[in-house]
Design an enzyme around this catalytic site. Structure first.
Site, short mmCIF file in Angstrom:
data_model
loop_
_atom_site.label_atom_id
_atom_site.label_comp_id
_atom_site.label_asym_id
_atom_site.label_seq_id
_atom_site.Cartn_x
_atom_site.Cartn_y
_atom_site.Cartn_z
N SER A 282 5.29 61.30 60.69
CA SER A 282 5.96 60.10 60.14
C SER A 282 6.15 59.00 61.18
O SER A 282 7.14 58.29 61.18
CB SER A 282 7.34 60.43 59.54
OG SER A 282 7.24 61.44 58.59
N ILE B 107 0.71 52.40 59.13
CA ILE B 107 1.12 51.00 59.35
C ILE B 107 0.36 50.42 60.56
O ILE B 107 -0.07 49.27 60.54
CB ILE B 107 2.65 50.90 59.59
CG1 ILE B 107 3.42 51.52 58.42
CG2 ILE B 107 3.08 49.48 59.85
CD1 ILE B 107 3.34 50.77 57.13
N PRO C 105 7.29 63.84 76.23
CA PRO C 105 6.57 64.25 75.01
C PRO C 105 5.22 63.53 74.87
O PRO C 105 4.24 64.13 74.42
CB PRO C 105 7.52 63.86 73.87
CG PRO C 105 8.87 63.79 74.49
CD PRO C 105 8.65 63.36 75.92
N GLN D 84 3.33 62.45 77.38
CA GLN D 84 2.39 63.06 78.34
C GLN D 84 1.82 64.35 77.78
O GLN D 84 0.62 64.61 77.87
CB GLN D 84 3.10 63.34 79.66
CG GLN D 84 3.59 62.08 80.38
CD GLN D 84 4.39 62.45 81.63
OE1 GLN D 84 4.02 63.35 82.37
NE2 GLN D 84 5.48 61.75 81.85
N CYS E 15 4.67 52.64 33.01
CA CYS E 15 4.06 53.90 32.59
C CYS E 15 5.06 54.73 31.79
O CYS E 15 5.37 54.36 30.66
CB CYS E 15 3.47 54.64 33.78
SG CYS E 15 2.18 55.78 33.23
N GLN F 126 6.78 53.98 28.09
CA GLN F 126 6.82 54.95 26.99
C GLN F 126 8.28 55.15 26.53
O GLN F 126 8.56 55.26 25.34
CB GLN F 126 6.18 56.27 27.43
CG GLN F 126 4.68 56.12 27.77
CD GLN F 126 4.06 57.40 28.32
OE1 GLN F 126 4.73 58.39 28.55
NE2 GLN F 126 2.75 57.37 28.53
N HIS G 283 -0.01 50.67 35.93
CA HIS G 283 0.83 50.57 37.13
C HIS G 283 0.46 49.31 37.92
O HIS G 283 -0.39 49.37 38.81
CB HIS G 283 0.58 51.77 38.05
CG HIS G 283 1.04 53.08 37.50
ND1 HIS G 283 2.22 53.66 37.87
CD2 HIS G 283 0.47 53.91 36.60
CE1 HIS G 283 2.36 54.81 37.23
NE2 HIS G 283 1.32 54.99 36.46
N GLU H 231 1.99 48.05 40.23
CA GLU H 231 2.40 48.17 41.64
C GLU H 231 1.26 48.59 42.56
O GLU H 231 1.33 48.39 43.76
CB GLU H 231 3.57 49.16 41.77
CG GLU H 231 3.24 50.64 41.56
CD GLU H 231 3.33 51.09 40.11
OE1 GLU H 231 3.23 50.22 39.20
OE2 GLU H 231 3.50 52.30 39.86
N1 GLN Z 1 4.01 61.35 31.90
C1 GLN Z 1 3.42 60.20 31.28
C2 GLN Z 1 1.98 60.43 30.89
O1 GLN Z 1 1.33 61.32 31.39
C3 GLN Z 1 3.56 58.98 32.17
C4 GLN Z 1 2.83 59.10 33.47
C5 GLN Z 1 3.30 58.13 34.51
O2 GLN Z 1 4.39 57.57 34.44
N2 GLN Z 1 2.48 57.93 35.54
O3 GLN Z 1 1.45 59.71 30.09
#
Ligand code: GLN
Length: 544
Positions: free
Chosen positions: A15, A20, A191, A193, A382, A386, A508, A510
């Site tokens: 870690s 990075i 450490p 070295q 995701c 749902q 997603h 992100e």
């Molecule tokens: N568990 C849900 C699915 O498989 C959502 C998956 C998730 O949030 N990545 O559809």
């Protein structure tokens, strides 16, 4: 130019942030106009991290070509803006599988198959795969784990051979830790070295040392490390803790890491890297004074790395809205109707996190009902999307016990259901709907406006999906299915247009937000959160 190979290893502790440092170096080389990619070799036996739970290895990142990858690939993309692929992440499991498949095919012509040369040759072959495309000037290879681990040995042997064979075209950066002993009031170099000695025992002489430290390391101490480790004094670079990981490329450049690496590889650095856009980002980051407070509702809130890409996307979006991010984690297993006011009141926006399985799911419904009834900007990703659909079905459509068949196989209202193509799937690894798919957005929808486009491509990782037989009922009641896949008609985005900002994405976003190219839906969400915060502040001061 010949493709140059840079290997990054780590010692003393795990870690340390090899990802990075690799990303920061790539960022600088890219800013010098070079074509750069970073790859990660992980020494575990899993074929990929897709089957690992977040307690084991943090978030599972997903590449556009549908590979379930180590979270460091997220850093690579966020720092370089260059997409990664399946070839950028290799595990011991993949290496062994390839070798065993070759053995079964008879490719080894009767030879005894051994770690050296067969496993090491397979590692070397994979290290060079991206280089052979001719698409890159630099390939940075991060070796997972810590020098001295038994499982890392074949990788170090492969690196040793590659360096020997590549002469000037390969170099090695070794990352170590210099601890500060409070009782002795001293930084300790021993450490480091030892760690370098261990690397040398494997036949690898590092060209550059990057010392992770919480305190400045004086020049004479760096000189001492250089002497003990056969490294040039200027090639001993320190990486002191920074307020933001996005500061690291700048700190590395101020110590000439990019130039040192280039010279080691026989290149003459000219001029300065063009970091203007990056510096503009940092200026906005440090200039921001006011906060935006976002709540993240999920079940892995005690784990720093479980929602890594969401955290970074929010951080980028906050910066582009000239706000400091105040991120509050809300444990979905502990959230009840009784404490919703206390835990959710005061938030400018709420994210309902992705996830799998029943644990913590009821808290997500509590949060969503509260947010919908209080008209708080809300973003479901995701599983979060749902849950938006299920909560709406239960509380607005009046479909009691509506659920996803993931949580309740016998629900009378399977508003979220297993995708058709998933029904025959038996293996768990690499079998979800993975990677980037196109999504067409309804003209005039909040999502289309956020993206400034009616067609986007975003990454997925799921088995369950909005059940299209309920679509009309949702549309009639006000939950609009504004995004769909143009080929399969799967619902990818839902919205409540009557609310301030209430959007759920099956995908997603992100995974595709970077420092220089933040994801528009995150930027728009934070913008709505900022506006909502101002509105509340305005009405409070009107009352006083
Ligand atoms: N568990 C849900 C699915 O498989 C959502 C998956 C998730 O949030 N990545 O559809």
């Amino acid at each position: 130019m010949e493709t140059k190979y840079i290997f990054v290893t780590g010692g003393v502790v795990s870690s340390l942030g090899k990802g990075i440092i690799s990303s920061s170096l790539a960022c600088l080389l890219k800013a010098r106009g070079y074509r750069v990619t970073i790859q990660k070799f992980d020494p575990y036996i899993n074929i990929d991290p897709g089957t690992l739970n977040p307690y084991e290895h943090g978030e599972c990142y997903v590449t556009a070509d549908g590979h379930e990858a180590d979270l460091d690939l997220g850093h690579y993309e966020r720092f370089t803006n260059v997409p990664t692929t399946k070839a950028n992440n290799v595990t011991t499991g993949r290496i062994y599988r390839n070798v065993i498949e070759k053995e079964r095919r008879g490719d080894y012509l009767g030879k005894t198959v051994q770690i050296i040369p067969h496993i090491t040759d397979e590692i070397k072959h994979n290290v060079k795969l991206l280089g052979k495309t001719g698409n890159y000037d630099f390939i940075i290879t991060e070796i997972g784990g810590t020098v001295g681990d038994i499982e890392s040995l074949p990788y170090l042997e492969a690196v040793r051979q590659l360096r020997w064979e590549s002469g000037n075209d390969a170099c090695c950066i070794h990352l170590t830790y210099v601890p500060y002993l409070h009782a002795a009031k001293e930084l300790k170099t021993k450490p480091t070295q030892h760690s370098v000695k261990q690397l040398q025992e494997a036949g690898i002489q590092p060209d550059v040392l990057v010392l992770r430290t919480e305190k400045e390391i004086p020049a004479d101490m760096r000189g001492k490390i250089a002497r003990f480790c056969n490294v040039a004094p200027e090639a001993v670079v320190q990486s002191v803790d920074t307020p933001s990981i996005y500061q690291v490329p700048v700190n590395m450049h101020s110590q000439h890491l990019d130039e040192i690496v280039m010279r080691t590889l026989g290149l003459a650095p000219e001029g300065e890297p063009d970091m203007q856009a990056w510096m503009d980002f940092l200026t906005r980051l440090y200039d921001a004074e006011e906060e935006v407070t976002i709540g993240l509702v999920g079940k892995y809130v005690e784990l720093q790395d479980a929602y890594k890409s969401i955290n970074e996307s929010l951080f980028q979006a906050a910066t582009y809205n000239d706000r400091k991010l105040n991120l509050r984690y809300i444990h979905s297993e502990k959230l009840t109707e009784q404490d919703a006011d206390m835990k959710l009141g005061g938030l400018d926006g709420v994210i309902i996190a992705p996830g799998f399985g029943q644990r913590g799911i009821e808290g997500k419904f509590v949060a969503l009902k509260w947010c919908r009834e209080h008209d708080v900007p809300t973003f479901g990703i995701c599983l979060g999307m749902q849950c938006m659909v299920i909560e709406f079905a239960r509380n607005v459509l009046g479909l009691a016990d509506a659920n996803s068949t993931e949580m309740d196989h016998n629900t009378p209202h399977n508003v979220i259901d297993l995708m058709e193509e998933q029904k025959s799937v038996t293996d768990m690894g690499g079998t979800m709907r993975l990677g980037a798919y196109d999504c067409v957005l309804r003209p005039g929808s909040r999502s289309a406006m956020a993206y400034g486009s009616e067609r986007v491509s975003e990454r997925h990782r799921h088995r369950f999906e909005f059940n299209n037989s309920y679509r009309q009922a949702f549309e009639n009641a006000g939950m609009k299915c504004v995004g769909e896949n143009p080929d399969t008609h799967l619902v990818e985005v839902v919205e409540l247009p009557d609310q301030r900002w209430y959007i759920g994405t099956q995908y997603h976003p992100e995974y595709s937000s970077t420092v220089l190219s933040p994801n528009p839906i995150f930027v728009d969400f934070v913008k709505a959160a900022v506006a909502y915060g101002k509105e509340r502040a305005g009405s409070d001061s009107a009352k006083n």
